[in-house]
Enzyme design. Structure first.
Site, PDB file in Angstrom:
ATOM      1  N   CYS A 234       0.805  -1.249  -0.023  1.00  0.00           N
ATOM      2  CA  CYS A 234      -0.013   0.040   0.047  1.00  0.00           C
ATOM      3  C   CYS A 234       0.831   1.116   0.070  1.00  0.00           C
ATOM      4  O   CYS A 234       0.596   2.285  -0.513  1.00  0.00           O
ATOM      5  CB  CYS A 234      -1.017   0.063   1.111  1.00  0.00           C
TER       6      CYS A 234
ATOM      7  N   HIS B  43      -2.732   1.567   6.694  1.00  0.00           N
ATOM      8  CA  HIS B  43      -2.740   1.474   5.402  1.00  0.00           C
ATOM      9  C   HIS B  43      -2.868   2.762   4.824  1.00  0.00           C
ATOM     10  O   HIS B  43      -3.291   3.777   5.338  1.00  0.00           O
ATOM     11  CB  HIS B  43      -4.339   1.112   4.887  1.00  0.00           C
TER      12      HIS B  43
ATOM     13  N   ASP C 154      -7.048   6.001  -3.559  1.00  0.00           N
ATOM     14  CA  ASP C 154      -6.265   4.665  -3.043  1.00  0.00           C
ATOM     15  C   ASP C 154      -6.115   4.102  -4.367  1.00  0.00           C
ATOM     16  O   ASP C 154      -7.005   3.206  -4.973  1.00  0.00           O
ATOM     17  CB  ASP C 154      -7.341   4.021  -2.172  1.00  0.00           C
TER      18      ASP C 154
END
Length: 686
Positions: A273, A333, A356
Site C-alpha cells: 500500500c 494502510h 487509493d
C-alpha cells in the site's frame, strides 16, 4: 529551432528558460518547453525582413499520438474556454503570446505556425513545435487551484517525503524520494496515461477527458496497480518476493517508474500500500495536482459494505481459512489525498479527495478508489462519488471477533467501536514532522456529532464487550513495553475482578506473528491456565517472549499480535482482547561531510551495528540504485561501514536515502539531508 534561410519564418525561440521559470516547471526541464494551463507563455519567431505587411499568422494545436484532437488558436480573446494568442512585431522578430484556458487538456501539444497570404493561402508552415501543458494549482481559475504558497511548495514541488508506518501507538517514519522532477519522469507519467484501458480503447475520447483532474486522477489510481491493465506495480502480500524487489526495499518512486517504462509497460514486482500510494503521489504531483501521502492506522477493509469487520476465529483463536475473501483490519494502510474542486459535489465538499491505488475492491469495473471528498467521510454523506462507503468503513467500521464453534454456531467475543481509524497521518508542510489529520475524517470519539454521522451513514451502534466496558465483573487487558527486535521481553495479561466474589476462570493467551495487514504467519507461544481472582483484586500473568521464539515468524514490519481469551462461569459471554506489539528496528547512521556541489562527486559514509544476538549474513546496502555487499558474517555487536560516491544532479536541499537488508533483518533505513550548492564561478583578475 533553426529553419531554412529561404523561409519567411527563419527560427523559433521557445524561450524555455523564461517560460519554465514563470510556470514553476524549471525543475522538470530547462531546455524543453513545459507550461501550465491558464497562464500565458511567449515564443519568438525570427522572420524574414522581406515579410509582406498584409501576411498574417495562424496557429493550430495538435493533441494525441495521431493528432486526434485539433485546436485552432483564436487571434483575439474570446470565451474563457478557448485558446487565443496575440502578437507583437519589432523589426524582424515576432513575439507570440499564447493563452490557454484554465480547463485546457493536459498533455504534449504540437504547435503548427502557418504563414497565411491575404487571400487565405498557406504560404509556409513550420514543423510542429512540441511543448507540454500541465495542471496549474497557481491559477485561481484552475480547479486544482491551491491558494497557499507554502502548501504548493510541499504538495507540488517537494520531491522528498516521509511515509508513516507501524501501529497507531508506535508510529515510525520512513523517508521516500518522490522524484517527480527527475529526468523524463513527466514523460513516463504521460506514458502511464497513454497505456490505460480508456486510452488504448479510444484514444481521442481519452485525450478529450484529460482536462478533468477527477478523470486523470482515477486513471492514475487504476494504473499504478497492474490488476486488469498495463499498470505499473504488481502487489504481493504473502512474503514471497522471488523474481522481484520486496516492497520494503524501495526508497523512491523513480526506479519503479523507470523500470516499468523500459520494460515496455510491463508491471514491476512488487508493491504494497505505501509503495502504491507513493508512486501515485509522484505522478499526480508531476502532472500538477497537489497531493499528499496519508497513513490510516488501524485501517479496516470492509468487503461486504456493512460497516462491520467480522473476524472469524476457530476455537483455538486462529483465523478461519475457508478460501473466501474476508473482512480484515490492517495495522496501517496508505492512500493519497489530492486537492481539487468538483462540480458534482455538494457545497463545501471541495478540497482534499481520497485516492487509493492499492487494488482492493472494484470501482466502476476498475481496481481503483476515489476521488472521494474527505469532508463527505467526516459528515457521513456516503452517496457522493466515488467509493465513499468503502472509505468511510476504513476509518469508522466496528471490529467484531467471532468464535465459530465446531457445530458452525458463532459466538461474539469482542466488539471494538473506537479502534479503527486512528492517528491518520501525513508529513507536515513545515518539516519532517507528522501532522495528525484524524479530525479531518471524523468527529471526536463519543461526541454528539459522531453519533449523528453514524446515524446518517447507517452504522449500527452495538454494545461493546471488551476493554473497559465488558458486561459482567471481569475485565481483561494486555500491557507491554515497546521492545526492540532481537530482544527478549515481557507481555502482561491482567484479569481484574470488580465483583464481590472470587472468580474462577480459564485464561488462554496466544502470541502470533502477523503481517501489517493481519496475515497470520505463525504461532510463537500459547498458554492455557486456570486462574482465581479474589474479589476487587487483579491477577497478572507474565508471558516471557524470547527472540528465538519469534525470530522466524515476524515479517518485515515486525508486528506481533497477542490475544487473551477468558471464560468464567457466571459471566454473560466469554471475553477477548487483542493487542498488536510493534518491534522497533535499528537505523543506519548516514553521514555526508563537507559541502556538496551540483555534478561534483560526494562521498557518503554509512555504518550499521548488528543489534541481534546472532550473526547476520547476506548483508546488502542500497543507495542511488547502487548496491554494496557485505562479505561474510556480521557478528553480534559488530559494526560495518561502507562508502557511497554519488553526484547530485540538482541544487537545493536533497535527501540521501540508504536501505540495508540481510537474512534476518529487512527494511533497515537511514537518511542524510544534503544541501547541494551551485559550483562557484572562478573570478580571474589580470
Amino acid at each position: 529551432m533553426q529553419l531554412s534561410v529561404n523561409c519567411l519564418i527563419k527560427d523559433v525561440d521557445l524561450q524555455s528558460h523564461e517560460n519554465n521559470l514563470a510556470h514553476h516547471t524549471r525543475e522538470i526541464d530547462r531546455e524543453r518547453l513545459i507550461v501550465r494551463r491558464g497562464q500565458p507563455f511567449s515564443i519568438t519567431l525570427q522572420c524574414s525582413k522581406s515579410l509582406p505587411p498584409k501576411h498574417h499568422l495562424e496557429l493550430v494545436l495538435h493533441l494525441g499520438k495521431r493528432d486526434e484532437v485539433l485546436i485552432k488558436v483564436q487571434k483575439e480573446r474570446g470565451a474563457g474556454d478557448k485558446w487565443w494568442f496575440n502578437q507583437q512585431r519589432a523589426q524582424d522578430e515576432m513575439l507570440l503570446t499564447l493563452h490557454s484556458p484554465a480547463d485546457a487538456i493536459i498533455g504534449q501539444y504540437r504547435l503548427a505556425v502557418l504563414m497565411m497570404s491575404p487571400d487565405g493561402r498557406i504560404l509556409e508552415k513550420t514543423d510542429k513545435i512540441k511543448f507540454h501543458l500541465l495542471f496549474n494549482p497557481w491559477c485561481k481559475d484552475d480547479v486544482v487551484y491551491l491558494p497557499d504558497e507554502s502548501l504548493l511548495q510541499e504538495y507540488v514541488m517537494n520531491e522528498d517525503g516521509v511515509i508513516y508506518m507501524g501501529t497507531w501507538d508506535y508510529i515510525k517514519s520512513n523517508p521516500w524520494n518522490y522524484g517527480q522532477f527527475e529526468d523524463y519522469v513527466m514523460d513516463i507519467c504521460f506514458e502511464v496515461l497513454d497505456n490505460s484501458k480508456d486510452a488504448l480503447k479510444n484514444s481521442k475520447m481519452d485525450v478529450e477527458h484529460r482536462y478533468d483532474p477527477v478523470y486523470v486522477s482515477r486513471v492514475i489510481t487504476a494504473m499504478v496497480n497492474s490488476n486488469g491493465d498495463r499498470g505499473v506495480l504488481t502487489g504481493r502480500w504473502d512474503d514471497s518476493y522471488s523474481g522481484g524487489v520486496p516492497p520494503y526495499r524501495w526508497t523512491g518512486s523513480v526506479p519503479i517508474l523507470q523500470q516499468w517504462s523500459k520494460a515496455g509497460a510491463r508491471a514491476v514486482k512488487y508493491g504494497q500500500c505505501w509503495v502504491f500510494a507513493a508512486v501515485a503521489c509522484t505522478a499526480l504531483r508531476c502532472l500538477g495536482i497537489p497531493t499528499r501521502h496519508i497513513t490510516n492506522f488501524s485501517s479496516a477493509h470492509d468487503v461486504n459494505g456493512n460497516l462491520s469487520i467480522d473476524i472469524l476465529l476457530n476455537e483455538r483463536l486462529e483465523p478461519l481459512a475457508d478460501g473466501r475473501k474476508k473482512d480484515s483490519s490492517w495495522n496501517f494502510h496508505c492512500w493519497v489525498e489530492s486537492w481539487m474542486k468538483r462540480d458534482d459535489l455538494p457545497k463545501g465538499y471541495d478540497g482534499w479527495q481520497v485516492l487509493d491505488p492499492t487494488p482492493q475492491e472494484l470501482s466502476d469495473g476498475e481496481f481503483c478508489c476515489g476521488p472521494c471528498p474527505v469532508t463527505a467521510i467526516k459528515e457521513g454523506n456516503l452517496g457522493v462519488k466515488y467509493d465513499a462507503p468503502f472509505v468511510f468503513a476504513e476509518v469508522n467500521a466496528d471490529i467484531i471477533h467471532w468464535i465459530v464453534q465446531r457445530d458452525g454456531q458463532r459466538k461474539k467475543v469482542s466488539v471494538d467501536q473506537s479502534g479503527v481509524g486512528r492517528n491518520i497521518s501525513t508529513k507536515s508542510v513545515y518539516g519532517d514532522y507528522r501532522d495528525d489529520v484524524t479530525l479531518h475524517y471524523k468527529y471526536p470519539e463519543g461526541s454528539k456529532e459522531e453519533r449523528e454521522v453514524y446515524k446518517k451513514a447507517g452504522r449500527k451502534v452495538t454494545e461493546p464487550t471488551n476493554g473497559s466496558a465488558e458486561p459482567g465483573h471481569l475485565k481483561l487487558s494486555i500491557k507491554h513495553a515497546k521492545p526492540a527486535f532481537g530482544t527478549d521481553f515481557d507481555v502482561i495479561v491482567e484479569v481484574k475482578n470488580e465483583g464481590s466474589r472470587d472468580a474462577h476462570a480459564k485464561l488462554t493467551m496466544l502470541v502470533m506473528a502477523v503481517t501489517y495487514h493481519s496475515l497470520h504467519r505463525g504461532e510463537c507461544q500459547r498458554q492455557t491456565i486456570s486462574v482465581t481472582v479474589p474479589a476487587h483484586k487483579a491477577h497478572k500473568e507474565v508471558l516471557r517472549l524470547h527472540y528465538d521464539d519469534y525470530a522466524r515468524y515476524v515479517s518485515e514490519h515486525h508486528p506481533m499480535r497477542v490475544k487473551a481469551f477468558l471464560e468464567a462461569p457466571g459471566e454473560n459471554e466469554p471475553i477477548m482482547t487483542v493487542a498488536n506489539i510493534p518491534l522497533s528496528m535499528p537505523e543506519l547512521l548516514v553521514q555526508v561531510p563537507g559541502k556538496a556541489f551540483v555534478w561534483d562527486q560526494v562521498t557518503a559514509y554509512i555504518s550499521f551495528t548488528n543489534p541481534l544476538p546472532v550473526a547476520l549474513k547476506g548483508g546488502v546496502f542500497t543507495a542511488e540504485a547502487t548496491e554494496v555487499h557485505v562479505n561474510g558474517y556480521i557478528s553480534p555487536g559488530q559494526k560495518v561501514s561502507v562508502e557511497f560516491v554519488f553526484s547530485p544532479m540538482r541544487t537545493g536541499v536533497r535527501k540521501f536515502l540508504v536501505d540495508f537488508h540481510c537474512d534476518r533483518l529487512k527494511d533497515v533505513k537511514g537518511v542524510a539531508t544534503v544541501v547541494v550548492r551551485k559550483i562557484p564561478r572562478c573570478i580571474v583578475t589580470l
